[in-house]
Design an enzyme around this catalytic site. Structure first.
Site, PDB file in Angstrom:
ATOM      1  N   VAL A  59       0.835  -1.213   0.000  1.00 33.97           N
ATOM      2  CA  VAL A  59       0.000   0.000   0.000  1.00 33.97           C
ATOM      3  C   VAL A  59       0.869   1.262   0.000  1.00 33.97           C
ATOM      4  O   VAL A  59       0.599   2.212  -0.751  1.00 33.97           O
ATOM      5  CB  VAL A  59      -0.961   0.019   1.213  1.00 33.97           C
ATOM      6  CG1 VAL A  59      -1.762   1.310   1.249  1.00 33.97           C
ATOM      7  CG2 VAL A  59      -1.896  -1.177   1.176  1.00 33.97           C
ATOM      8  N   ARG A  80     -10.093  -7.684   9.809  1.00 39.39           N
ATOM      9  CA  ARG A  80      -9.125  -6.601  10.039  1.00 39.39           C
ATOM     10  C   ARG A  80      -8.850  -6.459  11.541  1.00 39.39           C
ATOM     11  O   ARG A  80      -7.739  -6.129  11.953  1.00 39.39           O
ATOM     12  CB  ARG A  80      -9.670  -5.277   9.497  1.00 39.39           C
ATOM     13  CG  ARG A  80      -9.864  -5.267   7.977  1.00 39.39           C
ATOM     14  CD  ARG A  80     -10.468  -3.942   7.555  1.00 39.39           C
ATOM     15  NE  ARG A  80     -10.695  -3.794   6.127  1.00 39.39           N
ATOM     16  CZ  ARG A  80     -11.799  -4.210   5.505  1.00 39.39           C
ATOM     17  NH1 ARG A  80     -12.761  -4.813   6.166  1.00 39.39           N
ATOM     18  NH2 ARG A  80     -11.941  -4.018   4.209  1.00 39.39           N
ATOM     19  N   ASN A 139      -0.457  -4.551  15.117  1.00 44.49           N
ATOM     20  CA  ASN A 139      -0.440  -3.213  14.509  1.00 44.49           C
ATOM     21  C   ASN A 139      -0.547  -2.066  15.509  1.00 44.49           C
ATOM     22  O   ASN A 139      -0.014  -0.976  15.255  1.00 44.49           O
ATOM     23  CB  ASN A 139      -1.525  -3.119  13.430  1.00 44.49           C
ATOM     24  CG  ASN A 139      -1.132  -3.912  12.182  1.00 44.49           C
ATOM     25  OD1 ASN A 139      -0.034  -4.460  12.110  1.00 44.49           O
ATOM     26  ND2 ASN A 139      -2.024  -3.991  11.209  1.00 44.49           N
ATOM     27  N   VAL A 186      -3.742   4.432   7.770  1.00 46.95           N
ATOM     28  CA  VAL A 186      -4.225   3.407   6.846  1.00 46.95           C
ATOM     29  C   VAL A 186      -4.212   2.022   7.512  1.00 46.95           C
ATOM     30  O   VAL A 186      -5.089   1.194   7.280  1.00 46.95           O
ATOM     31  CB  VAL A 186      -3.360   3.397   5.551  1.00 46.95           C
ATOM     32  CG1 VAL A 186      -3.852   2.349   4.563  1.00 46.95           C
ATOM     33  CG2 VAL A 186      -3.346   4.768   4.896  1.00 46.95           C
ATOM     34  N   SER A 187      -3.210   1.775   8.358  1.00 47.47           N
ATOM     35  CA  SER A 187      -3.044   0.452   8.981  1.00 47.47           C
ATOM     36  C   SER A 187      -4.330   0.013   9.673  1.00 47.47           C
ATOM     37  O   SER A 187      -5.035   0.813  10.282  1.00 47.47           O
ATOM     38  CB  SER A 187      -1.910   0.501  10.018  1.00 47.47           C
ATOM     39  OG  SER A 187      -0.755   1.091   9.459  1.00 47.47           O
ATOM     40  N   ASN A 188      -4.601  -1.274   9.596  1.00 51.18           N
ATOM     41  CA  ASN A 188      -5.835  -1.830  10.166  1.00 51.18           C
ATOM     42  C   ASN A 188      -5.634  -2.419  11.548  1.00 51.18           C
ATOM     43  O   ASN A 188      -4.521  -2.818  11.883  1.00 51.18           O
ATOM     44  CB  ASN A 188      -6.357  -2.940   9.234  1.00 51.18           C
ATOM     45  CG  ASN A 188      -7.215  -2.368   8.115  1.00 51.18           C
ATOM     46  OD1 ASN A 188      -8.067  -1.539   8.361  1.00 51.18           O
ATOM     47  ND2 ASN A 188      -6.980  -2.838   6.897  1.00 51.18           N
ATOM     48  N   ASP A 213     -13.754   2.435   0.255  1.00 55.80           N
ATOM     49  CA  ASP A 213     -15.029   1.696   0.248  1.00 55.80           C
ATOM     50  C   ASP A 213     -16.015   2.330  -0.733  1.00 55.80           C
ATOM     51  O   ASP A 213     -16.771   1.625  -1.415  1.00 55.80           O
ATOM     52  CB  ASP A 213     -15.623   1.661   1.668  1.00 55.80           C
ATOM     53  CG  ASP A 213     -14.662   1.035   2.670  1.00 55.80           C
ATOM     54  OD1 ASP A 213     -13.850   0.189   2.243  1.00 55.80           O
ATOM     55  OD2 ASP A 213     -14.700   1.397   3.860  1.00 55.80           O
ATOM     56  N   ARG A 238     -15.118   1.319  -4.221  1.00 55.48           N
ATOM     57  CA  ARG A 238     -15.581  -0.061  -4.480  1.00 55.48           C
ATOM     58  C   ARG A 238     -17.102  -0.087  -4.677  1.00 55.48           C
ATOM     59  O   ARG A 238     -17.616  -0.854  -5.487  1.00 55.48           O
ATOM     60  CB  ARG A 238     -15.174  -0.965  -3.314  1.00 55.48           C
ATOM     61  CG  ARG A 238     -13.679  -1.218  -3.291  1.00 55.48           C
ATOM     62  CD  ARG A 238     -13.277  -2.115  -2.150  1.00 55.48           C
ATOM     63  NE  ARG A 238     -11.862  -2.442  -2.221  1.00 55.48           N
ATOM     64  CZ  ARG A 238     -11.096  -2.692  -1.177  1.00 55.48           C
ATOM     65  NH1 ARG A 238     -11.608  -2.658   0.041  1.00 55.48           N
ATOM     66  NH2 ARG A 238      -9.826  -3.001  -1.342  1.00 55.48           N
ATOM     67  N   HIS A 264     -14.670   0.898   8.939  1.00 52.79           N
ATOM     68  CA  HIS A 264     -14.021   0.206   7.817  1.00 52.79           C
ATOM     69  C   HIS A 264     -13.824  -1.268   8.201  1.00 52.79           C
ATOM     70  O   HIS A 264     -12.724  -1.709   8.508  1.00 52.79           O
ATOM     71  CB  HIS A 264     -12.680   0.889   7.504  1.00 52.79           C
ATOM     72  CG  HIS A 264     -11.938   0.273   6.359  1.00 52.79           C
ATOM     73  ND1 HIS A 264     -12.438   0.223   5.078  1.00 52.79           N
ATOM     74  CD2 HIS A 264     -10.725  -0.323   6.304  1.00 52.79           C
ATOM     75  CE1 HIS A 264     -11.572  -0.378   4.297  1.00 52.79           C
ATOM     76  NE2 HIS A 264     -10.520  -0.722   5.010  1.00 52.79           N
TER      77      HIS A 264
HETATM   78  N1  LIG Z   1      -7.436   1.485   5.568  1.00 54.10           N
HETATM   79  C1  LIG Z   1      -7.519   0.824   4.427  1.00 54.10           C
HETATM   80  O1  LIG Z   1      -8.414   1.063   3.618  1.00 54.10           O
HETATM   81  C2  LIG Z   1      -6.501  -0.217   4.081  1.00 54.10           C
HETATM   82  C3  LIG Z   1      -5.631  -0.659   5.047  1.00 54.10           C
HETATM   83  N2  LIG Z   1      -4.661  -1.582   4.742  1.00 54.10           N
HETATM   84  C4  LIG Z   1      -3.746  -1.925   5.819  1.00 54.10           C
HETATM   85  O2  LIG Z   1      -2.482  -1.311   5.533  1.00 54.10           O
HETATM   86  C5  LIG Z   1      -1.445  -2.038   6.182  1.00 54.10           C
HETATM   87  C6  LIG Z   1      -0.320  -2.305   5.191  1.00 54.10           C
HETATM   88  O3  LIG Z   1      -0.722  -3.209   4.190  1.00 54.10           O
HETATM   89  P1  LIG Z   1       0.307  -3.690   3.053  1.00 54.10           P
HETATM   90  O4  LIG Z   1       1.038  -2.516   2.516  1.00 54.10           O
HETATM   91  O5  LIG Z   1      -0.445  -4.561   2.139  1.00 54.10           O
HETATM   92  O6  LIG Z   1       1.326  -4.558   3.927  1.00 54.10           O
HETATM   93  P2  LIG Z   1       2.860  -4.900   3.585  1.00 54.10           P
HETATM   94  O7  LIG Z   1       3.255  -6.025   4.446  1.00 54.10           O
HETATM   95  O8  LIG Z   1       3.036  -5.025   2.105  1.00 54.10           O
HETATM   96  O9  LIG Z   1       3.626  -3.575   4.037  1.00 54.10           O
HETATM   97  C7  LIG Z   1       3.728  -3.171   5.365  1.00 54.10           C
HETATM   98  C8  LIG Z   1       5.131  -2.596   5.565  1.00 54.10           C
HETATM   99  O10 LIG Z   1       5.202  -2.055   6.880  1.00 54.10           O
HETATM  100  C9  LIG Z   1       6.561  -2.229   7.298  1.00 54.10           C
HETATM  101  N3  LIG Z   1       6.661  -2.057   8.748  1.00 54.10           N
HETATM  102  C10 LIG Z   1       6.308  -2.924   9.732  1.00 54.10           C
HETATM  103  N4  LIG Z   1       6.570  -2.399  10.931  1.00 54.10           N
HETATM  104  C11 LIG Z   1       7.112  -1.171  10.718  1.00 54.10           C
HETATM  105  C12 LIG Z   1       7.586  -0.145  11.561  1.00 54.10           C
HETATM  106  N5  LIG Z   1       7.581  -0.261  12.886  1.00 54.10           N
HETATM  107  N6  LIG Z   1       8.071   0.975  10.996  1.00 54.10           N
HETATM  108  C13 LIG Z   1       8.093   1.119   9.653  1.00 54.10           C
HETATM  109  N7  LIG Z   1       7.661   0.175   8.790  1.00 54.10           N
HETATM  110  C14 LIG Z   1       7.172  -0.956   9.326  1.00 54.10           C
HETATM  111  C15 LIG Z   1       6.909  -3.622   6.821  1.00 54.10           C
HETATM  112  O11 LIG Z   1       8.310  -3.836   6.795  1.00 54.10           O
HETATM  113  C16 LIG Z   1       6.248  -3.643   5.445  1.00 54.10           C
HETATM  114  O12 LIG Z   1       7.163  -3.269   4.425  1.00 54.10           O
HETATM  115  C17 LIG Z   1      -2.110  -3.297   6.732  1.00 54.10           C
HETATM  116  O13 LIG Z   1      -2.375  -3.143   8.111  1.00 54.10           O
HETATM  117  C18 LIG Z   1      -3.412  -3.386   5.954  1.00 54.10           C
HETATM  118  O14 LIG Z   1      -4.410  -4.096   6.648  1.00 54.10           O
HETATM  119  C19 LIG Z   1      -4.548  -2.106   3.500  1.00 54.10           C
HETATM  120  C20 LIG Z   1      -5.412  -1.714   2.504  1.00 54.10           C
HETATM  121  C21 LIG Z   1      -6.455  -0.756   2.721  1.00 54.10           C
HETATM  122  O1  LIG Z   2      -9.167  -5.854   3.412  1.00 57.36           O
HETATM  123  C1  LIG Z   2      -8.165  -5.526   4.070  1.00 57.36           C
HETATM  124  O2  LIG Z   2      -7.737  -6.140   5.063  1.00 57.36           O
HETATM  125  C2  LIG Z   2      -7.406  -4.301   3.647  1.00 57.36           C
HETATM  126  C3  LIG Z   2      -8.374  -3.206   3.578  1.00 57.36           C
HETATM  127  O3  LIG Z   2      -8.700  -2.574   4.556  1.00 57.36           O
HETATM  128  C4  LIG Z   2      -9.124  -3.064   2.324  1.00 57.36           C
HETATM  129  O4  LIG Z   2      -8.629  -3.446   1.245  1.00 57.36           O
HETATM  130  O5  LIG Z   2     -10.244  -2.572   2.410  1.00 57.36           O
END
Ligand SMILES: NC(=O)C1=CN([C@@H]2O[C@H](COP(=O)(O)OP(=O)(O)OC[C@H]3O[C@@H](n4cnc5c(N)ncnc54)[C@H](O)[C@@H]3O)[C@@H](O)[C@H]2O)C=CC1
Ligand SMILES: O=C([O-])CC(=O)C(=O)O
Length: 308
Positions: free
Chosen positions: A11, A88, A95, A118-120, A148, A151, A175
């Protein structure tokens, strides 16, 4: 305009790419804990600059927050994504610690920053950032509703057999798979209510498909989505950076609006240079208001798991 993106994973990198392609920020700093990972992503992205025609300078940092100093906006994407079958909310154990640590580090170097979470589980992580940083509430924004809603529009266009650009609609509430409240009653196709074109049953199906949008992709991809999340974040960043005064549903701290208090949940807000410039209170019907209340109860339950 300097933007920091913490977490250079799926992301974070997608978000940095969309920000760069839109060419409104002078600088994007990607930061990650994995050695050389953010630097590598930044270099790869910079090698698209001449191809994609942007001047934004993207740099990477391994855990060195001094590189983020003076950021106007910081996006928190650090943390683990869910795997198929998970909710989530199950991500909170890992997280919460990451988001707490990251948000403290961000404000140490950028006290005037606006943070996009953004993190969940995102609504709870947004609430945690309030508790951790003490930043004013207009400068802490949770991203969920923008994604959302995108989508929702995709599903509406599919049901209407219409181009997505003809469709408008919004999702409020938490969310989460159960907590989203797609506002089907207010959705339109070129200013005409969509209920003029499709049956109530089909509209309910659109609503259900929207709510499990993230879970559906997680099942297909083995991890959660990144393109639409990255694009949604870049939209919020641009609205703030360019003082656009656009309305997006975002997770924000409520103090009585919509009859809710002491939680962050998705409602429409106006985004401009001061972050959340206004919470827009739209008139919900009884069923929508009840769904929002139920969604808020779910978010509060998850907030209760935080060690504050
Ligand atoms: N709010 C929303 O609509 C959405 C939320 N998400 C959430 O976003 C988060 C990231 O998802 P992805 O990018 O797919 O995961 P990912 O695993 O590809 O990337 C996460 C990155 O965070 C890094 N990280 C971990 N701990 C850290 C720290 N203390 N300091 C700095 N970097 C750190 C990791 O090394 C990794 O590169 C997840 O919690 C996911 O659920 C994802 C999509 C939509
Ligand atoms: O589905 C998940 O866990 C990541 C997220 O929040 C989304 O894509 O809406």
């Amino acid at each position: 305009m300097k933007v920091t993106v913490v977490g250079a994973g799926a992301v974070g990198a997608s978000c940095a790419e969309y920000i760069a392609i839109k060419n409104f920020a002078s600088e994007v700093v990607l930061l990650d804990i994995k050695e050389d990972f953010a630097e590598g992503k930044a270099m790869d992205l910079m090698q698209t600059a001449s191809l994609n025609g942007f001047d934004t300078k993207i740099t990477g940092s391994t855990s060195d927050y001094s590189k983020t100093a003076g950021s106007d906006i910081a996006v928190i994407t650090s943390g683990i994504p869910r795997k198929p079958g998970m909710t989530r909310e199950e991500l909170i154990g890992i997280n919460a610690g990451i988001v707490k640590d990251v948000s403290s580090n961000i404000i140490k170097h950028s006290p005037d920053v606006t943070i996009i979470v953004v993190s969940n589980p995102m609504d709870t992580m947004t609430y945690l950032v309030h508790k951790t940083t003490g930043l004013p509430k207009n400068r802490i924004i949770g991203m969920g509703g923008a994604l959302d809603s995108a989508r929702f529009k995709y599903r509406l266009a599919e049901a209407l057999e219409a181009p997505i650009s003809d469709v408008d609609g919004m999702v409020i509430g938490g969310h989460s798979d159960k907590g989203m409240v797609p506002l089907t009653r207010l959705a339109t196709r070129n200013s005409v209510l969509v209920s003029e074109f499709i049956s109530e049953d089909r509209l309910n199906q659109v609503s259900e498909d929207t709510k499990v949008g993230g879970a559906t992709l997680t099942k297909m991809l083995g991890t959660s989505a990144w393109y639409a999340p990255g694009a949604a974040v870049s939209g919020l960043v641009q609205a703030i950076a360019c003082d656009q005064k656009k309305i997006f549903p975002c997770s924000t701290l409520l103090s009585g609006e919509y009859g809710l208090d002491d939680l962050c949940i998705g409602v429409p807000v106006v985004l401009g240079k001061n972050g959340i410039e206004k919470i827009v209170e739209i008139k919900l019907d009884e069923s929508e208001a009840n769904k929002l209340k139920e969604s808020a109860e779910g978010v509060k339950k998850t907030n209760g798991l935080l060690e504050l």
